[in-house]
Design a protein around this motif. Sequence first.
Motif: not given
Length: 300
Positions: A206-211
């Motif tokens: 999730n954080s990679r997609l957000f990044d």
Amino acid sequence: MPKDYNELFKSDSLGFMKKYTVTPANHIGSHGTTIGDLNLKRKVKVYQKDTYEYNQMGPGNLVGYINFTKVPHNTVNAGQKGNIVVTGSYTFDPNAVAVHYLPWYDQKIISLTIPPMPPNGGGTRYFFTAAINGCSVFIKGTQQSPTIFHAGGKTVKPGSDPKDGAKFWREMMRTRTETKTGKILGEVNKTMYVTDRKDKALGTANSRLFDAWLRQNPNGFRIEDVDPHGCVFGKREGGLWTFYLQENVTITYTSFLPQPDGNIVEKQHSVMRPLQVTEVFPNGKKHVKVNPLLSRPLKA
């Protein structure tokens, strides 16, 4: 008139957690700051030369009174801007929020059993544990009277697979005399909210997609880093408890400020934002909120 964040939380706790990043303190008040304030059950050597203890919250520490305070954007404390800080004590405070509060202590498992709702109603409606940045949280028991465990401390060597850390605490839960009774019905571990890769900088899916979304939509800023972390909280509806994981990110970014002489001054900022709220007990991995579009934009 300043916002009363305690009242905002009580009026819509789930909506509050969707909107604000919340970081509860490791423990609340002066009563509870040392492990001696809890009822020590047993001490067991379980990993190399380190000693890990299992402790159960004592009767005087089952309910705390907490306050929500928002750190303003113009604070000089980098990494805290936009964050809701949770502090409190075990002393009754009519203006605070009554919660079952489970602290964190290094290299220990701490548990808290929530009693059933009184026959005539009432009782404490909310639960928080200390903010998590690598710990595991487990839930056993029933929706009427769950037991929550906060497990934290060194588990595996740096750079190893984060799944090993999650497995370590899971095995402790399964092999300890005091905690092996009953099935684990809810679990939060570091692969869900810190990193699922050996390189912690890669974060979670999730954080990679957000990044990636932030870097494609920088809005005039340079994105430096997106660092994930988590918060576990619970709420009671009627006599039944539900527990959630709040996935959060700290966003470090640079703004560019034009000067009268034509030069550009770079200024670095850090803000916290909620990414997703997920139900982990009784219905594991039930997504409640995804915030991929950063509804509150970054500020210069």
